[in-house]
Design a protein around this motif. Structure first.
Motif, PDB file in Angstrom:
ATOM      1  N   GLU A  58       0.831  -1.198   0.000  1.00  0.00           N
ATOM      2  CA  GLU A  58       0.000   0.000   0.000  1.00  0.00           C
ATOM      3  C   GLU A  58       0.873   1.259   0.000  1.00  0.00           C
ATOM      4  OE1 GLU A  58      -3.796   0.231   2.436  1.00  0.00           O
ATOM      5  OE2 GLU A  58      -2.508   1.629   3.528  1.00  0.00           O
ATOM      6  N   LYS A  59       1.924   1.232   0.788  1.00  0.00           N
ATOM      7  CA  LYS A  59       2.825   2.382   0.842  1.00  0.00           C
ATOM      8  C   LYS A  59       3.510   2.606  -0.513  1.00  0.00           C
ATOM      9  CE  LYS A  59       6.536   4.253   3.652  1.00  0.00           C
ATOM     10  NZ  LYS A  59       7.400   4.049   4.813  1.00  0.00           N
ATOM     11  N   GLN A  60       3.958   1.514  -1.119  1.00  0.00           N
ATOM     12  CA  GLN A  60       4.604   1.617  -2.432  1.00  0.00           C
ATOM     13  C   GLN A  60       3.613   2.115  -3.478  1.00  0.00           C
ATOM     14  OE1 GLN A  60       7.702   1.438  -3.206  1.00  0.00           O
ATOM     15  NE2 GLN A  60       7.462   1.591  -5.414  1.00  0.00           N
ATOM     16  N   ALA A  61       2.366   1.636  -3.387  1.00  0.00           N
ATOM     17  CA  ALA A  61       1.333   2.082  -4.334  1.00  0.00           C
ATOM     18  C   ALA A  61       1.084   3.578  -4.202  1.00  0.00           C
ATOM     19  CB  ALA A  61       0.043   1.301  -4.101  1.00  0.00           C
ATOM     20  N   LEU A  62       1.035   4.068  -2.967  1.00  0.00           N
ATOM     21  CA  LEU A  62       0.826   5.508  -2.753  1.00  0.00           C
ATOM     22  C   LEU A  62       1.988   6.321  -3.331  1.00  0.00           C
ATOM     23  CD1 LEU A  62      -0.666   5.553   0.862  1.00  0.00           C
ATOM     24  CD2 LEU A  62      -1.841   6.023  -1.295  1.00  0.00           C
ATOM     25  N   ARG A  63       3.196   5.812  -3.190  1.00  0.00           N
ATOM     26  CA  ARG A  63       4.349   6.519  -3.767  1.00  0.00           C
ATOM     27  C   ARG A  63       4.245   6.578  -5.291  1.00  0.00           C
ATOM     28  NH1 ARG A  63       9.583   4.333  -0.407  1.00  0.00           N
ATOM     29  NH2 ARG A  63       9.123   5.459   1.502  1.00  0.00           N
ATOM     30  N   ARG A  64       3.841   5.461  -5.893  1.00  0.00           N
ATOM     31  CA  ARG A  64       3.725   5.433  -7.354  1.00  0.00           C
ATOM     32  C   ARG A  64       2.606   6.354  -7.827  1.00  0.00           C
ATOM     33  NH1 ARG A  64       3.800  -0.387  -9.788  1.00  0.00           N
ATOM     34  NH2 ARG A  64       4.071   0.864 -11.651  1.00  0.00           N
ATOM     35  N   ILE A  65       1.505   6.389  -7.085  1.00  0.00           N
ATOM     36  CA  ILE A  65       0.390   7.277  -7.454  1.00  0.00           C
ATOM     37  C   ILE A  65       0.832   8.727  -7.331  1.00  0.00           C
ATOM     38  CG2 ILE A  65      -1.892   8.063  -6.715  1.00  0.00           C
ATOM     39  CD1 ILE A  65      -2.487   5.124  -5.944  1.00  0.00           C
ATOM     40  N   GLU A  66       1.482   9.056  -6.210  1.00  0.00           N
ATOM     41  CA  GLU A  66       1.945  10.435  -6.010  1.00  0.00           C
ATOM     42  C   GLU A  66       3.017  10.815  -7.025  1.00  0.00           C
ATOM     43  OE1 GLU A  66       1.113  10.523  -1.197  1.00  0.00           O
ATOM     44  OE2 GLU A  66       3.172  10.502  -1.920  1.00  0.00           O
ATOM     45  N   GLY A  67       3.800   9.837  -7.487  1.00  0.00           N
ATOM     46  CA  GLY A  67       4.835  10.097  -8.473  1.00  0.00           C
ATOM     47  C   GLY A  67       4.292  10.236  -9.879  1.00  0.00           C
ATOM     48  N   GLY A  68       3.006   9.870 -10.067  1.00  0.00           N
ATOM     49  CA  GLY A  68       2.376  10.025 -11.375  1.00  0.00           C
ATOM     50  C   GLY A  68       2.801   8.987 -12.388  1.00  0.00           C
ATOM     51  N   SER A  69       3.315   7.847 -11.948  1.00  0.00           N
ATOM     52  CA  SER A  69       3.781   6.829 -12.892  1.00  0.00           C
ATOM     53  C   SER A  69       2.700   5.835 -13.281  1.00  0.00           C
ATOM     54  CB  SER A  69       4.987   6.085 -12.303  1.00  0.00           C
ATOM     55  OG  SER A  69       4.605   5.377 -11.133  1.00  0.00           O
ATOM     56  N   GLY A 109       9.663  -3.110  20.347  1.00  0.00           N
ATOM     57  CA  GLY A 109       8.343  -2.470  20.344  1.00  0.00           C
ATOM     58  C   GLY A 109       7.336  -3.335  19.612  1.00  0.00           C
ATOM     59  N   ASN A 110       6.307  -2.725  19.101  1.00  0.00           N
ATOM     60  CA  ASN A 110       5.266  -3.450  18.377  1.00  0.00           C
ATOM     61  C   ASN A 110       5.575  -3.468  16.880  1.00  0.00           C
ATOM     62  OD1 ASN A 110       3.796  -3.998  20.683  1.00  0.00           O
ATOM     63  ND2 ASN A 110       2.703  -2.067  20.568  1.00  0.00           N
ATOM     64  N   LEU A 111       4.982  -4.431  16.182  1.00  0.00           N
ATOM     65  CA  LEU A 111       5.208  -4.566  14.742  1.00  0.00           C
ATOM     66  C   LEU A 111       4.708  -3.343  13.995  1.00  0.00           C
ATOM     67  CD1 LEU A 111       6.100  -6.295  12.337  1.00  0.00           C
ATOM     68  CD2 LEU A 111       3.830  -7.338  12.354  1.00  0.00           C
ATOM     69  N   PHE A 112       3.511  -2.847  14.356  1.00  0.00           N
ATOM     70  CA  PHE A 112       2.932  -1.700  13.661  1.00  0.00           C
ATOM     71  C   PHE A 112       2.850  -0.520  14.612  1.00  0.00           C
ATOM     72  CE2 PHE A 112       0.750  -5.442  11.737  1.00  0.00           C
ATOM     73  CZ  PHE A 112       1.427  -5.410  10.536  1.00  0.00           C
ATOM     74  N   ASP A 113       3.109   0.645  14.078  1.00  0.00           N
ATOM     75  CA  ASP A 113       2.938   1.882  14.836  1.00  0.00           C
ATOM     76  C   ASP A 113       1.524   2.369  14.559  1.00  0.00           C
ATOM     77  OD1 ASP A 113       3.106   4.233  16.183  1.00  0.00           O
ATOM     78  OD2 ASP A 113       4.531   5.177  14.812  1.00  0.00           O
ATOM     79  N   GLU A 114       0.620   2.092  15.500  1.00  0.00           N
ATOM     80  CA  GLU A 114      -0.792   2.427  15.281  1.00  0.00           C
ATOM     81  C   GLU A 114      -1.026   3.936  15.290  1.00  0.00           C
ATOM     82  OE1 GLU A 114      -2.925   0.305  14.338  1.00  0.00           O
ATOM     83  OE2 GLU A 114      -1.780  -1.510  14.732  1.00  0.00           O
ATOM     84  N   SER A 115      -0.086   4.708  15.804  1.00  0.00           N
ATOM     85  CA  SER A 115      -0.269   6.153  15.821  1.00  0.00           C
ATOM     86  C   SER A 115       0.184   6.797  14.510  1.00  0.00           C
ATOM     87  CB  SER A 115       0.493   6.764  16.991  1.00  0.00           C
ATOM     88  OG  SER A 115       1.883   6.559  16.826  1.00  0.00           O
ATOM     89  N   ALA A 116       0.855   6.010  13.644  1.00  0.00           N
ATOM     90  CA  ALA A 116       1.345   6.552  12.381  1.00  0.00           C
ATOM     91  C   ALA A 116       0.180   6.786  11.427  1.00  0.00           C
ATOM     92  CB  ALA A 116       2.344   5.581  11.753  1.00  0.00           C
ATOM     93  N   PRO A 117       0.273   7.798  10.576  1.00  0.00           N
ATOM     94  CA  PRO A 117      -0.795   8.033   9.606  1.00  0.00           C
ATOM     95  C   PRO A 117      -0.898   6.882   8.612  1.00  0.00           C
ATOM     96  CG  PRO A 117       0.994   9.621   9.345  1.00  0.00           C
ATOM     97  CD  PRO A 117       1.334   8.755  10.498  1.00  0.00           C
ATOM     98  N   ARG A 118      -2.047   6.766   7.971  1.00  0.00           N
ATOM     99  CA  ARG A 118      -2.314   5.696   7.003  1.00  0.00           C
ATOM    100  C   ARG A 118      -1.230   5.715   5.919  1.00  0.00           C
ATOM    101  NH1 ARG A 118      -5.159   1.201   7.197  1.00  0.00           N
ATOM    102  NH2 ARG A 118      -6.009   0.606   5.200  1.00  0.00           N
ATOM    103  N   GLY A 119      -0.753   4.532   5.545  1.00  0.00           N
ATOM    104  CA  GLY A 119       0.286   4.443   4.538  1.00  0.00           C
ATOM    105  C   GLY A 119       1.674   4.291   5.143  1.00  0.00           C
ATOM    106  N   GLU A 120       1.786   4.530   6.455  1.00  0.00           N
ATOM    107  CA  GLU A 120       3.059   4.332   7.146  1.00  0.00           C
ATOM    108  C   GLU A 120       3.050   2.953   7.779  1.00  0.00           C
ATOM    109  OE1 GLU A 120       5.627   6.629   7.617  1.00  0.00           O
ATOM    110  OE2 GLU A 120       4.627   7.930   6.187  1.00  0.00           O
ATOM    111  N   VAL A 121       4.173   2.296   7.831  1.00  0.00           N
ATOM    112  CA  VAL A 121       4.276   0.968   8.448  1.00  0.00           C
ATOM    113  C   VAL A 121       4.896   1.098   9.805  1.00  0.00           C
ATOM    114  CG1 VAL A 121       5.263  -1.329   8.254  1.00  0.00           C
ATOM    115  CG2 VAL A 121       4.437  -0.159   6.240  1.00  0.00           C
TER     116      VAL A 121
END
Length: 121
Positions: A58-69, A109-121
């Motif tokens: 999902e994070k990689q997809a967001l980067r590609r979308i934002e990059g316009g590719s 710590g934990n596997l996921f940072d639940e406080s991070a915004p969507r798209g962050e792991v």
């Protein structure tokens, strides 16, 4: 009196020695190998790894979308795929009775940072 200095007679200090309990090793809370729960633990581990990969995709997809590719059709197909994958993950969690995929990694710590915004792991 200096910092760390202890004052008192030997008899007074012995009263503290008798009440002190020896330290006990503390087992980490993440180890749970009872036979009836091992299946759930393995399922949680596998689903957590799949969720980790899904979030990376999902994070990689967001980067590609934002990059316009990607074309509009590719963005639409990618969004649909990621939404369906997330739905399937929810169904699998419900089916196997897994409440959380956020594993406790001990000192890391934990596997996921639940406080991070969507798209962050």
């Amino acid at each position: 009196m200096n910092y760390g200095e202890i004052r008192g007679s030997a008899e007074e200090l012995e009263a503290f020695a008798e009440s002190a309990e020896p330290p006990q090793a503390r087992l980490p809370s993440r180890i749970n190998v009872t036979p009836d729960k091992i299946e759930r633990g393995l399922t949680q581990l596998v689903l957590s790894l799949v969720e980790f990969v899904r979030r990376l995709m999902e994070k990689q997809a967001l980067r590609r979308i934002e990059g316009g590719s990607l074309s509009e059709a590719q963005v639409e197909r990618l969004g649909t795929t990621l939404m369906r994958l997330e739905e399937h993950m929810q169904q699998l969690m419900k089916h196997f009775g897994v409440e959380s995929l956020n594993l406790d990694l001990g000192p890391l710590g934990n596997l996921f940072d639940e406080s991070a915004p969507r798209g962050e792991v």
